[in-house]
Design a protein around this motif. Structure first.
Motif, PDB file in Angstrom:
ATOM      1  N   SER A   1      22.362 -56.248 104.719  1.00  0.00           N
ATOM      2  CA  SER A   1      22.786 -56.892 105.955  1.00  0.00           C
ATOM      3  C   SER A   1      21.569 -57.453 106.675  1.00  0.00           C
ATOM      4  CB  SER A   1      23.505 -55.882 106.855  1.00  0.00           C
ATOM      5  OG  SER A   1      22.583 -54.928 107.344  1.00  0.00           O
ATOM      6  N   ALA A   2      21.802 -58.295 107.651  1.00  0.00           N
ATOM      7  CA  ALA A   2      20.696 -58.893 108.398  1.00  0.00           C
ATOM      8  C   ALA A   2      19.883 -57.827 109.127  1.00  0.00           C
ATOM      9  CB  ALA A   2      21.237 -59.920 109.395  1.00  0.00           C
ATOM     10  N   LYS A   3      20.569 -56.816 109.661  1.00  0.00           N
ATOM     11  CA  LYS A   3      19.862 -55.743 110.359  1.00  0.00           C
ATOM     12  C   LYS A   3      19.002 -54.939 109.378  1.00  0.00           C
ATOM     13  CE  LYS A   3      23.023 -54.850 114.184  1.00  0.00           C
ATOM     14  NZ  LYS A   3      23.893 -53.839 114.778  1.00  0.00           N
ATOM     15  N   ASN A   4      19.554 -54.621 108.207  1.00  0.00           N
ATOM     16  CA  ASN A   4      18.792 -53.861 107.219  1.00  0.00           C
ATOM     17  C   ASN A   4      17.597 -54.663 106.711  1.00  0.00           C
ATOM     18  OD1 ASN A   4      20.376 -51.593 107.381  1.00  0.00           O
ATOM     19  ND2 ASN A   4      21.710 -52.201 105.708  1.00  0.00           N
ATOM     20  N   ALA A   5      17.773 -55.953 106.529  1.00  0.00           N
ATOM     21  CA  ALA A   5      16.659 -56.799 106.106  1.00  0.00           C
ATOM     22  C   ALA A   5      15.592 -56.856 107.197  1.00  0.00           C
ATOM     23  CB  ALA A   5      17.157 -58.209 105.776  1.00  0.00           C
ATOM     24  N   CYS A   6      16.017 -56.830 108.462  1.00  0.00           N
ATOM     25  CA  CYS A   6      15.090 -56.843 109.588  1.00  0.00           C
ATOM     26  C   CYS A   6      14.249 -55.570 109.593  1.00  0.00           C
ATOM     27  CB  CYS A   6      15.869 -56.973 110.893  1.00  0.00           C
ATOM     28  SG  CYS A   6      14.868 -56.871 112.388  1.00  0.00           S
ATOM     29  N   VAL A   7      14.871 -54.423 109.390  1.00  0.00           N
ATOM     30  CA  VAL A   7      14.145 -53.147 109.357  1.00  0.00           C
ATOM     31  C   VAL A   7      13.156 -53.141 108.189  1.00  0.00           C
ATOM     32  CG1 VAL A   7      14.368 -50.656 108.981  1.00  0.00           C
ATOM     33  CG2 VAL A   7      15.938 -51.823 110.527  1.00  0.00           C
ATOM     34  N   GLY A   8      13.578 -53.615 107.029  1.00  0.00           N
ATOM     35  CA  GLY A   8      12.697 -53.665 105.874  1.00  0.00           C
ATOM     36  C   GLY A   8      11.485 -54.548 106.117  1.00  0.00           C
ATOM     37  N   ALA A   9      11.709 -55.690 106.759  1.00  0.00           N
ATOM     38  CA  ALA A   9      10.603 -56.596 107.048  1.00  0.00           C
ATOM     39  C   ALA A   9       9.651 -55.994 108.079  1.00  0.00           C
ATOM     40  CB  ALA A   9      11.139 -57.936 107.547  1.00  0.00           C
ATOM     41  N   ALA A  10      10.206 -55.249 109.043  1.00  0.00           N
ATOM     42  CA  ALA A  10       9.366 -54.635 110.071  1.00  0.00           C
ATOM     43  C   ALA A  10       8.480 -53.536 109.493  1.00  0.00           C
ATOM     44  CB  ALA A  10      10.240 -54.062 111.188  1.00  0.00           C
ATOM     45  N   LEU A  11       8.955 -52.839 108.467  1.00  0.00           N
ATOM     46  CA  LEU A  11       8.195 -51.735 107.885  1.00  0.00           C
ATOM     47  C   LEU A  11       7.288 -52.173 106.735  1.00  0.00           C
ATOM     48  CD1 LEU A  11      10.929 -48.969 107.815  1.00  0.00           C
ATOM     49  CD2 LEU A  11       9.051 -49.215 109.430  1.00  0.00           C
ATOM     50  N   LYS A  12       7.509 -53.364 106.214  1.00  0.00           N
ATOM     51  CA  LYS A  12       6.755 -53.816 105.042  1.00  0.00           C
ATOM     52  C   LYS A  12       5.278 -53.997 105.372  1.00  0.00           C
ATOM     53  CE  LYS A  12       7.154 -56.938 101.219  1.00  0.00           C
ATOM     54  NZ  LYS A  12       8.071 -57.794 100.522  1.00  0.00           N
ATOM     55  N   GLY A  13       4.437 -53.425 104.532  1.00  0.00           N
ATOM     56  CA  GLY A  13       3.003 -53.598 104.674  1.00  0.00           C
ATOM     57  C   GLY A  13       2.337 -52.659 105.665  1.00  0.00           C
ATOM     58  N   LYS A  14       3.106 -51.780 106.326  1.00  0.00           N
ATOM     59  CA  LYS A  14       2.493 -50.846 107.269  1.00  0.00           C
ATOM     60  C   LYS A  14       1.808 -49.726 106.514  1.00  0.00           C
ATOM     61  CE  LYS A  14       5.024 -51.442 111.450  1.00  0.00           C
ATOM     62  NZ  LYS A  14       5.309 -50.803 112.687  1.00  0.00           N
ATOM     63  N   THR A  15       0.750 -49.209 107.091  1.00  0.00           N
ATOM     64  CA  THR A  15       0.062 -48.054 106.522  1.00  0.00           C
ATOM     65  C   THR A  15       0.090 -46.932 107.550  1.00  0.00           C
ATOM     66  OG1 THR A  15      -2.063 -48.861 107.312  1.00  0.00           O
ATOM     67  CG2 THR A  15      -1.458 -49.439 105.064  1.00  0.00           C
ATOM     68  N   PHE A  16       0.150 -45.718 107.070  1.00  0.00           N
ATOM     69  CA  PHE A  16       0.235 -44.558 107.938  1.00  0.00           C
ATOM     70  C   PHE A  16      -0.862 -43.576 107.555  1.00  0.00           C
ATOM     71  CE2 PHE A  16       4.469 -46.313 107.353  1.00  0.00           C
ATOM     72  CZ  PHE A  16       4.845 -46.542 108.668  1.00  0.00           C
ATOM     73  N   SER A  17      -1.364 -42.835 108.548  1.00  0.00           N
ATOM     74  CA  SER A  17      -2.399 -41.858 108.266  1.00  0.00           C
ATOM     75  C   SER A  17      -1.824 -40.724 107.427  1.00  0.00           C
ATOM     76  CB  SER A  17      -2.969 -41.304 109.566  1.00  0.00           C
ATOM     77  OG  SER A  17      -1.939 -40.666 110.307  1.00  0.00           O
ATOM     78  N   LYS A  18      -2.692 -40.057 106.688  1.00  0.00           N
ATOM     79  CA  LYS A  18      -2.250 -38.980 105.815  1.00  0.00           C
ATOM     80  C   LYS A  18      -1.817 -37.786 106.669  1.00  0.00           C
ATOM     81  CE  LYS A  18      -3.437 -36.316 101.826  1.00  0.00           C
ATOM     82  NZ  LYS A  18      -4.168 -36.267 100.606  1.00  0.00           N
ATOM     83  N   PRO A  19      -0.599 -37.302 106.484  1.00  0.00           N
ATOM     84  CA  PRO A  19      -0.114 -36.182 107.286  1.00  0.00           C
ATOM     85  C   PRO A  19      -0.728 -34.865 106.819  1.00  0.00           C
ATOM     86  CG  PRO A  19       1.533 -36.779 105.686  1.00  0.00           C
ATOM     87  CD  PRO A  19       0.422 -37.786 105.557  1.00  0.00           C
ATOM     88  N   PRO A  20      -0.629 -33.829 107.652  1.00  0.00           N
ATOM     89  CA  PRO A  20      -1.123 -32.528 107.217  1.00  0.00           C
ATOM     90  C   PRO A  20      -0.342 -32.016 106.010  1.00  0.00           C
ATOM     91  CG  PRO A  20      -0.250 -32.435 109.477  1.00  0.00           C
ATOM     92  CD  PRO A  20      -0.117 -33.836 108.984  1.00  0.00           C
ATOM     93  N   ALA A  21      -0.906 -31.053 105.324  1.00  0.00           N
ATOM     94  CA  ALA A  21      -0.259 -30.501 104.125  1.00  0.00           C
ATOM     95  C   ALA A  21       1.133 -29.981 104.464  1.00  0.00           C
ATOM     96  CB  ALA A  21      -1.112 -29.380 103.549  1.00  0.00           C
ATOM     97  N   GLY A  22       2.091 -30.343 103.626  1.00  0.00           N
ATOM     98  CA  GLY A  22       3.467 -29.888 103.815  1.00  0.00           C
ATOM     99  C   GLY A  22       4.286 -30.756 104.749  1.00  0.00           C
TER     100      GLY A  22
END
Length: 76
Positions: free
Chosen positions: A25-46
């Motif tokens: 859907s257009a909304k799902n494609a929007c969410v995918g585009a918003a998250l594409k290419g983002k990087t996140f810091s490494k979380p703590p163990a577990g």
């Protein structure tokens, strides 16, 4: 290449040629585009995978920004 699609649904024809059966859907494609290419810091163990708060917050923000009616509080 021309296909004779008499009696075959569009979904089945898409799968036959190697495409996904349903378009997002257009909304799902929007969410995918918003998250594409983002990087996140490494979380703590577990706390990786589905427990990664940074990823969950980014998904929440993207869903709200794309028009989803999110009733839960922001994670974290």
């Amino acid at each position: 290449m021309k296909l004779n699609l008499q009696g075959i649904e569009v979904k089945a024809a898409r799968v036959l040629v190697g495409m996904r059966g349903h378009r997002p859907s257009a909304k799902n494609a929007c969410v995918g585009a918003a998250l594409k290419g983002k990087t996140f810091s490494k979380p703590p163990a577990g706390m990786g995978g589905r427990n990664n708060v940074a990823v969950r917050q980014a998904f929440y923000d993207a869903a709200k920004g794309c028009g989803f009616n999110v009733k839960k509080a922001r994670p974290g």
